[in-house]
Each structure stands twice: as structure tokens, then as C-alpha cells.
Design an enzyme around this catalytic site. Structure first.
Site, PDB file in Angstrom:
ATOM      1  N   HIS A   1       1.507  -0.628  10.239  1.00 25.82           N
ATOM      2  CA  HIS A   1       2.657   0.357   9.771  1.00 25.82           C
ATOM      3  C   HIS A   1       2.615   0.268   8.178  1.00 25.82           C
ATOM      4  O   HIS A   1       2.544   1.506   7.728  1.00 25.82           O
ATOM      5  CB  HIS A   1       3.991   0.228  10.458  1.00 25.82           C
ATOM      6  CG  HIS A   1       5.106   0.809  10.006  1.00 25.82           C
ATOM      7  ND1 HIS A   1       5.601   1.816  10.842  1.00 25.82           N
ATOM      8  CD2 HIS A   1       5.853   0.787   8.922  1.00 25.82           C
ATOM      9  CE1 HIS A   1       6.736   2.572  10.013  1.00 25.82           C
ATOM     10  NE2 HIS A   1       6.924   1.921   9.061  1.00 25.82           N
ATOM     11  N   GLU A   2       2.932  -0.840   7.684  1.00 24.17           N
ATOM     12  CA  GLU A   2       3.057  -0.926   6.319  1.00 24.17           C
ATOM     13  C   GLU A   2       1.753  -0.627   5.385  1.00 24.17           C
ATOM     14  O   GLU A   2       1.775   0.149   4.469  1.00 24.17           O
ATOM     15  CB  GLU A   2       3.505  -2.403   5.874  1.00 24.17           C
ATOM     16  CG  GLU A   2       4.887  -2.508   6.224  1.00 24.17           C
ATOM     17  CD  GLU A   2       6.113  -1.793   6.080  1.00 24.17           C
ATOM     18  OE1 GLU A   2       6.054  -1.017   4.944  1.00 24.17           O
ATOM     19  OE2 GLU A   2       6.996  -1.539   6.775  1.00 24.17           O
TER      20      GLU A   2
ATOM     21  N   HIS B   1       1.615   3.165   4.829  1.00 25.51           N
ATOM     22  CA  HIS B   1       2.188   3.652   3.895  1.00 25.51           C
ATOM     23  C   HIS B   1       1.178   3.200   2.686  1.00 25.51           C
ATOM     24  O   HIS B   1       1.152   4.308   1.562  1.00 25.51           O
ATOM     25  CB  HIS B   1       3.496   2.834   3.515  1.00 25.51           C
ATOM     26  CG  HIS B   1       4.672   3.044   4.260  1.00 25.51           C
ATOM     27  ND1 HIS B   1       5.170   4.409   4.322  1.00 25.51           N
ATOM     28  CD2 HIS B   1       5.316   2.414   4.958  1.00 25.51           C
ATOM     29  CE1 HIS B   1       6.351   4.245   5.278  1.00 25.51           C
ATOM     30  NE2 HIS B   1       6.294   3.126   5.832  1.00 25.51           N
TER      31      HIS B   1
ATOM     32  N   HIS C   1      -1.393   6.050   2.705  1.00 25.10           N
ATOM     33  CA  HIS C   1      -0.616   7.498   2.111  1.00 25.10           C
ATOM     34  C   HIS C   1      -0.612   7.403   0.733  1.00 25.10           C
ATOM     35  O   HIS C   1      -1.074   8.480   0.075  1.00 25.10           O
ATOM     36  CB  HIS C   1       0.775   7.173   2.573  1.00 25.10           C
ATOM     37  CG  HIS C   1       1.397   8.517   2.543  1.00 25.10           C
ATOM     38  ND1 HIS C   1       2.713   9.181   2.942  1.00 25.10           N
ATOM     39  CD2 HIS C   1       0.945   9.954   2.072  1.00 25.10           C
ATOM     40  CE1 HIS C   1       3.001  10.205   2.760  1.00 25.10           C
ATOM     41  NE2 HIS C   1       2.002  10.766   2.139  1.00 25.10           N
TER      42      HIS C   1
END
Length: 739
Positions: A508-509, A512, A515
Site C-alpha cells: 500500500h505505502e 504512494h 505515485h
């Protein structure tokens, strides 16, 4: 964060000009001329390889205050020069000039933020308490600079705006919108009061965070005798022993007051009284009375937020916060949460009945309590699916999972990761990798990884952007990002084993981070993760799906002793159990999200946080066996800044997008479908905030998101959805990716 995503929580260091949640009035007392870079390395431009790197090896705590003061003074001088420019406002001499301003301060704040979040000593905390209101004051001097706003407003309303590129039009709208939302149109009296409110809030946020950190740092559960370790696996016993050794506690083990330590203990410890102690220690952070109790601070924060919202012309703080999101209104966010709440609570009742039956079969005579939930859920999982999380954990080595993330990034985004040793770090545990484009070999940026828990580091997992990608004025600037976790560090030379949940959070991190690394825009304020709150978690949520792909599991989920890949039979059991315990997972999240929203919809009503939480959860029908994922007195997402205030719902909003987006891969050629992957990169990951998020999603998917994929993922009944549609922001026509 996510967080800052975090999971739930993650820290994104914003451009100083746009950090409009801070405000007040300050007169600079220092300048760069008075405080030279030779005396304070924080004042020097980042130098060295990779386009410049943070000087972590030269920083001392005593340098932060003078550096921040000097950086603010320089930034204010830059702002004043823009505001008083005798020439008529143009995009270049106003908007682009604002983008160029404040670079030194941004770099100082980046390093300061890292110390505040990961190396928070009493000396750092004293500086935070002093500087938070002063930095808030500085920001307000910019957001309330009337001549500056008039220049931005003139450009925003000019018919010549149509001659700008789509990205320039978008940036102009962002600046104008942020100024207005920060009170630029208020009269002088209202501006003065707004400044006072924001300055008070900045101090309260700092005190809230430090209170939570104190309870996390100072409170531990000491396991005095070997019997206290009953039920724990060998790796968890080692973790507890290592924690005891690190804290110099003479005991069989220590359970620290962080989720990564508490959750495994609650899952496996067969010592029910100790489980209750651990649970109470964790859920009562910030709620123990005394110097570190947060309840009075929360009441004050809510009152100030309500007053500020009215000053700005909004019904409540929730209406102000959501006005600039995909949801647009609290009503739309509430509708989504209520749509999922009912099936989630119904599933919890089934889960509790199953656990109660198993406990009774084992001879238990008590009702399932919150400190029993994870323990008996794991027993049901093992009985029903023959799935033991400890068995899975033996195949999840932290280093191997990191390699798996790199491999996924190479397949989906065309990135390569190479370790570097010529970059200073702020702690020996931190490692750095250079990221390049696999095809061209061009540099993309740097990725820092800070994986382990330690005193002075806030709990949770999050992503930082040390520097945003941009290419203003023909200069290609690569990004620097980091991921931060709180895994319990093992003995030297031994692998760190993590749970399936931890591995999911890791992916999940990293979403980021990808992104930020994928960003391909011109202006730094539109770069990477600089998107609205209920969209920023979408890229991170969607990346979680690649952990369970066979390609990752077969290559990187290998046994820490034998090196053999995870057996397919075990993978099949993991997949079969994918919807297990989703009632618990969804309900504990929604409990927090609904309380957050209802607190901020209460307007100026004076609230007793504990009473409000208790009564509201009862009205909602919160199962007694579950506590909110983040109870109000420790809800750092909401009360350590304005960041996720009235916005914790955004994880659910984003996961609807993520589930629907991943379905595009399953409808195509599978998780590694090149065409769908390229579309995801081009339409979502690379465009930052140059495109309205609703339009960006439609470009990728060909339609608005639908909730059915999420309901199927969680094993909830799928009915004809009333999927909330995002309202298009009143921006200029969005731009696509620029080459």
C-alpha cells in the site's frame, strides 16, 4: 497511511505556499544574510549526486529553529516581490513565480518534518511546540496577502487564461481556489480572527501528536515469565525478547505500544488477562487522564474548526473540507459509508457467533470481548480454512517482499531499483535506492526506506515526498520519496518476518511512492501525490492487489530457512480465506470514519469526546466486540493536523476506485496486462493534479467507478448500487500527460 497512508497515515510535506491549514501573523526576526549556510547547512541548497540530496549527515537539532526562521524570511521576501511587481500580472510573473518561491524553506521543512516524525526527542518536541504557531503565522501572511491575491484573481478571471496550456489553467485554478478557501476574500476583522484560530490549532495539533507519542513510547506490556509468552510463535517470542533487550528490561519479553507489536500479541497470546492488558494499553492512548490526555484538546480543536468554517462561509468543518474533494459533500461520503455499514455489521454478527461457538467448544464460559476477537478469529480461520497465519509468515521475509515490490514496479511501471551507498541517511536503519527507467536508463528519483520501529518514531506506516518531480523552466527535477514502517527489528543477520497484513500495508505505502515516482508534470504544486484527499489513497489501495499474484508469491514468498517458494496449496487456502474477517476489518474502519464525520458535522456544539464516541457508536449499532480502529483520543489522522479531518472516509472512497480499477485488469489479460498497465500509468499515476480526478478515472476506466467490485472483494451481498459519483471540479479543461 497510508498513511501520513499511512495507512493510514502517511506524511506528505506540502509546498509551503499551499499549506493553508496553518495561519497567523508573524514578523520575521532572521534572514539568510544573518544566518549563513556555513554556520547552518540547512540553509544551503541541497548539493551532491542525483540532483541534490538532503544533508542528513550534517544536521543537528539546534539548527532547525534558526533555519526555519531564515527560510521563512527569505520566502516572505520572495512573496513580497511578486505581490508588488509593477508589471501587470502574467502567468510567469505571478503563478510561475510563486512556484519558484520557497524552495529553500521547502527543503528545510522536509528535514525538520523527518526529525519530527522519526527522531522525536524532547529537544525536537520543544522546537515543535515553539515553531508550530510561528510557522502557522508565516503561512497566513501569504494566504492573506491582498495584493498577491488580487494578482492571482486577475489571472483567474482573465479571458486570456484560455491562451494558457491546460496544465497552466489547472494550476491557476488551484492557486485561486486555495486562496479563497484560506479566507482571501474575508474582511480585515475576519482575517484577524481566522489567523488567531489557525495559530491556536497549530499548537493544539502539536500537543495532540506529542501526547499520543508519549503514550506509545512510555507504555509497554512487560512479559515477566516464559509462561507469559504462551501461544506466541518463535519469531514473536524473539521479537518480544529483542524489544526487552533494546529497552534494557529484565524480562521474558516486552510488547511495545504500537500496532505492529500489539496486533500479533492479541492474535496469538493464550494469556487472556495479558491480552486484555495489551488491548487496554493500546486503545486508551491519549485517554488516560493526566498530562497526556487528549480529550480537552479535541473539544477545543472541534470548537475552533467549527468557528473557522463559519467564518469561511461553510455550514460545518466537514462541508469546508469536502468542498474541495471528489465527494464534494459530507452527504455523499455518508451515503457511501452507510451503504457498506449495514452488510459489514451483519457479517460481524456471523463472525462473533462462529467464534463464540468455537470458544464454547473449547470450554470457555465467557462472552467474546474485544481483546478476544483477533485470538478467536485466528482459531476459526485455522479450523475453517486450515490457514495458520504463523505458517504464512514464514514465507514473508521483509527483504524479499521489498524485492517483490521492486519487481512489480518493473513490470507495471518500467522502473529499476539499485541500492546506493553514497547518500547520507538520518538513521543507520535507513537504506536508499536509485530508481531509473528500465527502457531508457534515465534517472527517475531516489527511494528511501525506513522500516523499523524505535523510540521517538511515530507509529503506523506512511510515505514522504522529500522533493517533487517537476520540469519548470526547462530543468528536469527528479523526485525523492520514502516509505516508513514500524516493523519489529529482528536479531542481526536474521530475516524480519512479517504478517500478511503487514505485507499488504507494505505494498500500500509503496503505491504512494510509485505515485510520486511516476509523476510526469511541469509544475511542482501539481506533482505526484498532490491530489485531493479522497483520491490520494486510490493508487496505494490498488497496488495492494499485486501482493497476492502468483508471480510475486512464487518468486518472493520463500521460506526463511529452506528458501522454497510458498506451496500452492497454502496459496489456495489464502485465496479461499480472502473474505474471512471482512466484517471486523470493515466495521472497525467505518466506526472511525463515521465518528470523524459526525464529530465535524456537529457544528459548534461543545463535545465531550469520550461521551460522543460512546453514544454515537451505540446509535450506529457498533458491535460491542469491536472498538474503532482509531479511537478519538489517539486519532492522529484527524487531530494531529487538518489532514484527514472529516476525511477518514476517503480510504473507503478510494478503495471503491481501487477495486473497480483492478477489475479492469481481470477483465483484460490479468494483473500484468501491459495495455491496461500503461493506461493506469498514463491516466492515473503520472498526471498528478493536472487533471480533474473524476475525469482522470473516466479516462482510465471509460466510465464512473462502481461499488460492486468492492462488495464482491469483501464477500458482501452485491445489489444494484447507488455508487456516488464525483462532481467535476470547476477547473480548466484538464491536460493529459505531457512529454
Amino acid at each position: 497511511m497510508s498513511n501520513l497512508f499511512a495507512s493510514p497515515g502517511r506524511l506528505l510535506l506540502a509546498n509551503s505556499l499551499l499549506a493553508f491549514s496553518l495561519a497567523a501573523s508573524v514578523a520575521p526576526t532572521t534572514s539568510l544574510a544573518q544566518t549563513t549556510a556555513a554556520a547552518n547547512p540547512l540553509l544551503a541548497p541541497w548539493a551532491g549526486p542525483y540532483g541534490g540530496i538532503p544533508p542528513f549527515d550534517k544536521v543537528t537539532v539546534s539548527q532547525f529553529e534558526p533555519a526555519l526562521e531564515a527560510g521563512m524570511a527569505q520566502n516572505l521576501a520572495e512573496i513580497q516581490a511578486i505581490a508588488t511587481n509593477a508589471q501587470a500580472p502574467t502567468f510567469d510573473n505571478t503563478i510561475a513565480a510563486l512556484e519558484r518561491a520557497g524552495q529553500r524553506l521547502d527543503e528545510i521543512q522536509t528535514v525538520y518534518g523527518i526529525w519530527s516524525g522519526t527522531l522525536s526527542t524532547p529537544e525536537v518536541q520543544a522546537i515543535q511546540r515553539k515553531m508550530a504557531p510561528r510557522m502557522a503565522a508565516f503561512t497566513d501572511q501569504i494566504s492573506q496577502n491582498e495584493p498577491l491575491f488580487r494578482r492571482v484573481e486577475t489571472l483567474y478571471n482573465s479571458p486570456d487564461k484560455k491562451k494558457l496550456t491546460p496544465e497552466q489553467q489547472r494550476l491557476t485554478w488551484v492557486y485561486y481556489n486555495n486562496f479563497v478557501r484560506a479566507g482571501a476574500k474575508l474582511d480585515a476583522t475576519a482575517k484577524t480572527r481566522l489567523s488567531a484560530i489557525n495559530q491556536q490549532l497549530a499548537g493544539l495539533f502539536t500537543r495532540f501528536s506529542q501526547n499520543v507519542l508519549a503514550d506509545e513510547t512510555d507504555s509497554v506490556l512487560v512479559l515477566k515469565a516464559p509462561a507469559d509468552l504462551g501461544g506466541l510463535s518463535a519469531s514473536l517470542r524473539d521479537d518480544a525478547a529483542n524489544a526487552a533487550a533494546a529497552r534494557k528490561v529484565a524480562a521474558a519479553g516486552v510488547i511495545t505500544n504500537t500496532r505492529s507489536s500489539i496486533d500479533p500479541f492479541l492474535t496469538y497470546s493464550d494469556q487472556r488477562k495479558l491480552r486484555e492488558k495489551a488491548w487496554r494499553m493500546f486503545v486508551n492512548r491519549g485517554d488516560n487522564g493526566g498530562a497526556h490526555d487528549n480529550n480537552a484538546l479535541i473539544t477545543e480543536i472541534l470548537q475552533l474548526r467549527a468557528e473557522r468554517a463559519k467564518l469561511l462561509g461553510y455550514k460545518t468543518h466537514a462541508h469546508w473540507r469536502l468542498d474541495n474533494t471528489m465527494a464534494k459533500t459530507p452527504e455523499k461520503a455518508m451515503a457511501l459509508m452507510e451503504q457498506v455499514w449495514t452488510p459489514a455489521v451483519a457479517r460481524v454478527k456471523q463472525e462473533v457467533a462462529d467464534m463464540q461457538a468455537l470458544a464454547k467448544k473449547e470450554g470457555a464460559t465467557f462472552q467474546i470481548e474485544p481483546w478476544d476477537y483477533r485470538y478467536y478469529a485466528e482459531k476459526v480461520r485455522k479450523e475453517r480454512y486450515d490457514l495458520d497465519q504463523n505458517e504464512v509468515k514464514q514465507y514473508l521475509q521483509l527483504d524479499k517482499m521489498r524485492e517483490g515490490m521492486f519487481w512489480v514496479a518493473g513490470e507495471l511501471f518500467g522502473f529499476t531499483f539499485s541500492p546506493v551507498s553514497n547518500v547520507p541517511v538520518y538513521h543507520p536503519d535507513v537504506k536508499v535506492w536509485e530508481v531509473k527507467d528500465k527502457t531508457s536508463g534515465k534517472p527517475v528519483g531516489l527511494w528511501y526506506f525506513d522500516p523499523y520501529a524505535r523510540p521517538g518514531k511515530r507509529s503506523g506506516a506512511w510515505m514522504n515526498a522529500y522533493r517533487n518531480q517537476e520540469r519548470m523552466d526547462g530543468n528536469a527535477v527528479t523526485t525523492i520519496v520514502s516509505n516508513n514502517s514500524n516493523f519489529v527489528k529482528g536479531k542481526d543477520g536474521e530475516p524480519t518476518l512479517i504478517s500478511w497484513t503487514d505485507a499488504t500495508t507494505l505494498f500500500h505505502e509503496f503505491g504512494h511512492a510509485l505515485h510520486g515516482l511516476s509523476s510526469n508534470v511541469t509544475y511542482p504544486s501539481l506533482s505526484g501525490t498532490s491530489v485531493v484527499r479522497d483520491y490520494v489513497e486510490f493508487p496505494s489501495q490498488v497496488l495492494e492487489n499485486w501482493l497476492a499474484t502468483p508471480q510475486v508469491l512464487q518468486k518472493f514468498a520463500v521460506h526463511y530457512q529452506t528458501g522454497k517458494p510458498i506451496p500452492q496449496a497454502l496459496v489456495d487456502r489464502i485465496e479461499k480465506a480472502a473474505t474471512f474477517n471482512q466484517g471486523f476489518e470493515t466495521t472497525e474502519f467505518l466506526g472511525s470514519a463515521l465518528i470523524d464525520m459526525k464529530l465535524h458535522l456537529a457544528g459548534d456544539r461543545k463535545i465531550d469526546p469520550d461521551k460522543f464516541e460512546r453514544e454515537t457508536l451505540a446509535q450506529l449499532g457498533m458491535p460491542r466486540e469491536i472498538v474503532m480502529r482509531h479511537r478519538t483520543p489517539q486519532f492522529s489522522h484527524v487531530f494531529s493536523s487538518d489532514g484527514y479531518s472529516a476525511g477518514y472516509y476517503s480510504y473507503l472512497w478510494s478503495v471503491v476506485l481501487a477495486a473497480d480499477a483492478y477489475q479492469a485488469f481481470t477483465e483484460g489479460g490479468g494483473p500484468y496486462d501491459k495495455a491496461v498497465g500503461q493506461r493506469l500509468t498514463k491516466s492515473i499515476f503520472s498526471v498528478g493534479n493536472t487533471v480533474d480526478p473524476a475525469d482522470a478515472y473516466r479516462t482510465f476506466r471509460g466510465r464512473d467507478p462502481q461499488i460492486e467490485a468492492l462488495m464482491r472483494e469483501r464477500g458482501f451481498p452485491v445489489t444494484t448500487s447507488k455508487t456516488p459519483k464525483a462532481s467535476k471540479q470547476p477547473a480548466a479543461k484538464p491536460a493529459g500527460k505531457k512529454s
